[in-house]
Design a protein around this motif. Structure first.
Motif, PDB file in Angstrom:
ATOM      1  N   SER A 211       0.906  -1.035   0.235  1.00 16.27           N
ATOM      2  CA  SER A 211       0.470  -0.076   0.186  1.00 16.27           C
ATOM      3  C   SER A 211       1.031   1.631  -0.275  1.00 16.27           C
ATOM      4  CB  SER A 211      -0.975   0.347   1.209  1.00 16.27           C
ATOM      5  OG  SER A 211      -1.850  -1.186   0.962  1.00 16.27           O
ATOM      6  N   LEU A 212       1.975   1.160   0.280  1.00 17.07           N
ATOM      7  CA  LEU A 212       3.109   2.280   0.673  1.00 17.07           C
ATOM      8  C   LEU A 212       3.375   2.845  -0.340  1.00 17.07           C
ATOM      9  CD1 LEU A 212       4.163   2.320   4.032  1.00 17.07           C
ATOM     10  CD2 LEU A 212       2.999   4.112   2.781  1.00 17.07           C
ATOM     11  N   LEU A 213       3.823   1.859  -1.625  1.00 17.35           N
ATOM     12  CA  LEU A 213       4.155   2.226  -2.467  1.00 17.35           C
ATOM     13  C   LEU A 213       3.414   2.365  -3.431  1.00 17.35           C
ATOM     14  CD1 LEU A 213       6.325  -1.688  -3.074  1.00 17.35           C
ATOM     15  CD2 LEU A 213       7.304   0.155  -2.385  1.00 17.35           C
ATOM     16  N   VAL A 214       2.213   1.606  -3.612  1.00 22.65           N
ATOM     17  CA  VAL A 214       1.007   2.839  -4.294  1.00 22.65           C
ATOM     18  C   VAL A 214       0.819   3.768  -4.238  1.00 22.65           C
ATOM     19  CG1 VAL A 214      -1.420   1.839  -5.170  1.00 22.65           C
ATOM     20  CG2 VAL A 214      -0.226  -0.035  -4.576  1.00 22.65           C
ATOM     21  N   PHE A 215       1.054   3.728  -3.044  1.00 23.45           N
ATOM     22  CA  PHE A 215       0.710   5.485  -2.176  1.00 23.45           C
ATOM     23  C   PHE A 215       1.854   6.422  -2.852  1.00 23.45           C
ATOM     24  CE2 PHE A 215       2.088   9.431   0.841  1.00 23.45           C
ATOM     25  CZ  PHE A 215       0.667   9.514   0.638  1.00 23.45           C
ATOM     26  N   ILE A 216       2.994   5.897  -3.014  1.00 21.68           N
ATOM     27  CA  ILE A 216       3.864   6.544  -3.359  1.00 21.68           C
ATOM     28  C   ILE A 216       3.857   7.015  -5.157  1.00 21.68           C
ATOM     29  CG2 ILE A 216       6.298   6.260  -4.392  1.00 21.68           C
ATOM     30  CD1 ILE A 216       6.938   5.465  -1.373  1.00 21.68           C
ATOM     31  N   ALA A 217       3.594   5.605  -6.003  1.00 19.60           N
ATOM     32  CA  ALA A 217       3.671   6.132  -7.278  1.00 19.60           C
ATOM     33  C   ALA A 217       2.015   6.831  -7.237  1.00 19.60           C
ATOM     34  CB  ALA A 217       3.008   4.810  -7.872  1.00 19.60           C
ATOM     35  N   VAL A 218       0.654   7.152  -6.788  1.00 17.74           N
ATOM     36  CA  VAL A 218       0.316   8.000  -6.506  1.00 17.74           C
ATOM     37  C   VAL A 218       0.131   9.693  -6.141  1.00 17.74           C
ATOM     38  CG1 VAL A 218      -2.047   8.743  -5.979  1.00 17.74           C
ATOM     39  CG2 VAL A 218      -2.220   6.699  -6.071  1.00 17.74           C
ATOM     40  N   ALA A 219       1.201   9.450  -5.482  1.00 23.17           N
ATOM     41  CA  ALA A 219       1.405  10.874  -4.905  1.00 23.17           C
ATOM     42  C   ALA A 219       2.621  11.390  -6.137  1.00 23.17           C
ATOM     43  CB  ALA A 219       2.541  10.734  -3.508  1.00 23.17           C
ATOM     44  N   GLU A 220       3.478  10.599  -6.385  1.00 25.60           N
ATOM     45  CA  GLU A 220       4.780  11.010  -8.003  1.00 25.60           C
ATOM     46  C   GLU A 220       4.030  11.421  -8.922  1.00 25.60           C
ATOM     47  OE1 GLU A 220       8.506   9.127  -6.042  1.00 25.60           O
ATOM     48  OE2 GLU A 220       7.778   8.477  -7.638  1.00 25.60           O
ATOM     49  N   GLU A 221       2.586  10.310  -9.523  1.00 24.08           N
ATOM     50  CA  GLU A 221       1.816  10.142 -10.898  1.00 24.08           C
ATOM     51  C   GLU A 221       0.424  11.480 -10.652  1.00 24.08           C
ATOM     52  OE1 GLU A 221       2.397   9.510 -13.395  1.00 24.08           O
ATOM     53  OE2 GLU A 221       4.007   7.606 -12.574  1.00 24.08           O
ATOM     54  N   GLN A 222       0.115  11.712  -9.384  1.00 23.95           N
ATOM     55  CA  GLN A 222      -0.444  12.708  -9.488  1.00 23.95           C
ATOM     56  C   GLN A 222      -1.730  12.382  -9.929  1.00 23.95           C
ATOM     57  OE1 GLN A 222       0.741  16.711  -9.883  1.00 23.95           O
ATOM     58  NE2 GLN A 222       1.222  17.002  -8.111  1.00 23.95           N
ATOM     59  N   SER A 223      -2.488  10.949  -9.516  1.00 25.04           N
ATOM     60  CA  SER A 223      -3.341  10.437 -10.551  1.00 25.04           C
ATOM     61  C   SER A 223      -3.147   9.003  -9.829  1.00 25.04           C
ATOM     62  CB  SER A 223      -3.089  11.226 -12.428  1.00 25.04           C
ATOM     63  OG  SER A 223      -3.770  10.028 -12.605  1.00 25.04           O
ATOM     64  N   PHE A 224      -4.755   8.609 -10.384  1.00 22.55           N
ATOM     65  CA  PHE A 224      -4.767   6.859  -9.236  1.00 22.55           C
ATOM     66  C   PHE A 224      -5.210   6.067 -11.229  1.00 22.55           C
ATOM     67  CE2 PHE A 224      -5.941   8.745  -5.500  1.00 22.55           C
ATOM     68  CZ  PHE A 224      -7.077   7.585  -5.157  1.00 22.55           C
ATOM     69  N   THR A 225      -5.334   6.925 -12.314  1.00 20.48           N
ATOM     70  CA  THR A 225      -5.169   6.394 -13.320  1.00 20.48           C
ATOM     71  C   THR A 225      -4.213   5.895 -13.709  1.00 20.48           C
ATOM     72  OG1 THR A 225      -6.699   7.752 -14.089  1.00 20.48           O
ATOM     73  CG2 THR A 225      -5.748   6.241 -16.070  1.00 20.48           C
TER      74      THR A 225
ATOM     75  N   SER B 146     -10.019  15.650  -6.200  1.00 21.89           N
ATOM     76  CA  SER B 146     -11.452  15.887  -7.591  1.00 21.89           C
ATOM     77  C   SER B 146     -11.170  15.887  -8.172  1.00 21.89           C
ATOM     78  CB  SER B 146     -11.107  17.675  -7.679  1.00 21.89           C
ATOM     79  OG  SER B 146     -10.256  18.093  -8.257  1.00 21.89           O
ATOM     80  N   SER B 147     -12.203  16.541  -9.403  1.00 20.09           N
ATOM     81  CA  SER B 147     -12.173  15.669 -10.833  1.00 20.09           C
ATOM     82  C   SER B 147     -10.595  16.149 -11.301  1.00 20.09           C
ATOM     83  CB  SER B 147     -14.177  15.912 -11.527  1.00 20.09           C
ATOM     84  OG  SER B 147     -13.431  17.449 -11.291  1.00 20.09           O
ATOM     85  N   LYS B 148     -10.323  16.694 -10.818  1.00 17.19           N
ATOM     86  CA  LYS B 148      -9.426  18.071 -11.867  1.00 17.19           C
ATOM     87  C   LYS B 148      -7.780  17.065 -11.371  1.00 17.19           C
ATOM     88  CE  LYS B 148     -11.809  21.991 -13.423  1.00 17.19           C
ATOM     89  NZ  LYS B 148     -11.745  22.865 -14.059  1.00 17.19           N
ATOM     90  N   TYR B 149      -7.640  17.091  -9.687  1.00 17.22           N
ATOM     91  CA  TYR B 149      -6.071  16.559  -9.511  1.00 17.22           C
ATOM     92  C   TYR B 149      -6.471  15.375  -7.606  1.00 17.22           C
ATOM     93  CZ  TYR B 149      -8.249  20.418  -5.774  1.00 17.22           C
ATOM     94  OH  TYR B 149      -8.435  20.721  -5.153  1.00 17.22           O
ATOM     95  N   VAL B 150      -5.182  15.028  -7.963  1.00 17.82           N
ATOM     96  CA  VAL B 150      -5.083  14.552  -6.582  1.00 17.82           C
ATOM     97  C   VAL B 150      -3.978  14.770  -6.460  1.00 17.82           C
ATOM     98  CG1 VAL B 150      -4.282  11.807  -6.115  1.00 17.82           C
ATOM     99  CG2 VAL B 150      -5.789  12.096  -7.709  1.00 17.82           C
ATOM    100  N   ARG B 151      -3.759  15.875  -5.039  1.00 15.54           N
ATOM    101  CA  ARG B 151      -2.959  16.230  -4.834  1.00 15.54           C
ATOM    102  C   ARG B 151      -2.229  15.842  -2.406  1.00 15.54           C
ATOM    103  NH1 ARG B 151      -4.277  22.128  -5.993  1.00 15.54           N
ATOM    104  NH2 ARG B 151      -4.630  22.240  -8.052  1.00 15.54           N
ATOM    105  N   LEU B 152      -1.193  15.430  -2.588  1.00 16.39           N
ATOM    106  CA  LEU B 152      -1.083  15.575  -0.950  1.00 16.39           C
ATOM    107  C   LEU B 152      -1.582  16.494  -0.168  1.00 16.39           C
ATOM    108  CD1 LEU B 152       2.358  14.567  -1.631  1.00 16.39           C
ATOM    109  CD2 LEU B 152       0.869  12.133  -0.706  1.00 16.39           C
ATOM    110  N   ASN B 153      -1.975  15.916   0.503  1.00 22.65           N
ATOM    111  CA  ASN B 153      -2.426  17.432   1.976  1.00 22.65           C
ATOM    112  C   ASN B 153      -1.234  16.578   2.949  1.00 22.65           C
ATOM    113  OD1 ASN B 153      -2.850  15.103   3.935  1.00 22.65           O
ATOM    114  ND2 ASN B 153      -4.741  14.693   3.561  1.00 22.65           N
TER     115      ASN B 153
END
Length: 300
Positions: free
Chosen positions: A4-18, A50-57
């Protein structure tokens, strides 16, 4: 390391689930499930979506920084274990400041690859401050920088070679036919210097202080190559390593000057984390650097 941490790193760096799903060769629902599980386990949301972005809080930024460090430690642990059973191999992440990285390091890497073809180096070039920060954050195995570093508990700094620096002027400059100059003659010149955080900038500022030079006209550029081109074009003068200008000196497009008969000296240094194990690949590379194996001869 926790998936899950590896997946989280990828989402944070890609800024996109897709995009993270594509990079990890997973489905998007599987990525979302890993993020939900991680947030549930930690008891807090980590991403603003949001529909436009994924960002770290703010919480996500804390988890991301520590997850990256954990990932680096996990990779290094695997490489150390591999070293017990195999010859030197695997990746080796090296960072270098601009002068060493652009003008000396390629020769050392060529020698390393010739002798140890199973080692795959990756190179990061940046200013001294940035390279030190990446080593401290475990994003680089080894850093090679010019100049001194402030004392840091996490980092070990080992000088291994001297670097000679000279005032350089273009072929059309009034000082182009000279070999030496007095400090007071430099007061009215237009100086072209490196950016803050650069080892070359630090050496220049120390030289100004040593000789009591306070230039009123100066420009800061973020690349040694741009500085050389600017000096050749007659925009000003600079203080640069002899390694950086040896080709231009031989071609006659730049001229080097000592100040009161002396070049400016600084150290090239190896920086590593204190109290850490090195992989066999890292140990071999460090020893090559210490003995200057593969490095071209000092310019004359």
């Amino acid at each position: 390391m926790d998936q899950s941490l590896l997946v989280f790193i990828a989402v944070a760096e890609e800024q996109s689930f897709t995009r993270a799903a594509e990079a990890l060769h997973m489905t998007q629902p599987a990525v979302s499930q890993h993020i939900q599980s991680l947030e549930a386990a930690l008891g807090t949301k980590l991403l603003d979506r949001s529909s436009k972005y994924v960002r770290l809080n703010k919480a996500g930024d804390i988890v991301y920084r520590h997850a990256k460090e954990m990932s680096g430690l996990h990779t290094k642990m695997q490489r150390l274990l591999d070293d017990l059973l195999h010859t030197a191999s695997g990746t080796l992440s090296i960072g270098a400041s601009f002068t060493f990285g652009e003008y000396v390091l390629p020769h050392t890497i060529a020698c390393l690859r010739a002798r140890y073809p199973l080692i795959t180096p990756t190179i990061t070039i940046g200013n001294t401050k940035d390279i030190a920060a990446l080593v401290a954050a475990r994003q680089l195995d080894i850093g090679i920088v010019e100049g001194a570093l402030p004392e840091q508990d996490k980092l070990k700094c080992e000088p291994f070679a001297k670097d000679l620096m000279y005032v350089v002027v273009g072929a059309g400059h009034p000082y182009a036919k000279r070999q030496d100059i007095e400090a007071e003659e430099l007061l009215g010149e237009h100086w072209i210097v490196r950016e803050e955080g650069s080892g070359t900038r630090t050496a220049t500022e120390k030289m100004f202080e040593q000789y009591g030079i306070r230039p009123l006209n100066r420009m800061a550029f973020g690349s040694t190559q741009i500085i050389k081109e600017s000096v050749e074009a007659g925009l000003g003068i600079s203080l640069l390593s002899e390694w950086a200008v040896r080709k231009e000196i031989s071609l006659g497009t730049l001229n080097r000057l000592t100040i009161a008969g002396q070049p400016v000296e600084r150290d090239f240094s190896i920086i590593t984390l204190r109290d850490t194990f090195h992989t066999k690949a890292a140990e071999l590379f460090i020893e090559m650097v210490r003995t200057r194996e593969g490095m071209p001869q000092q310019p004359t």
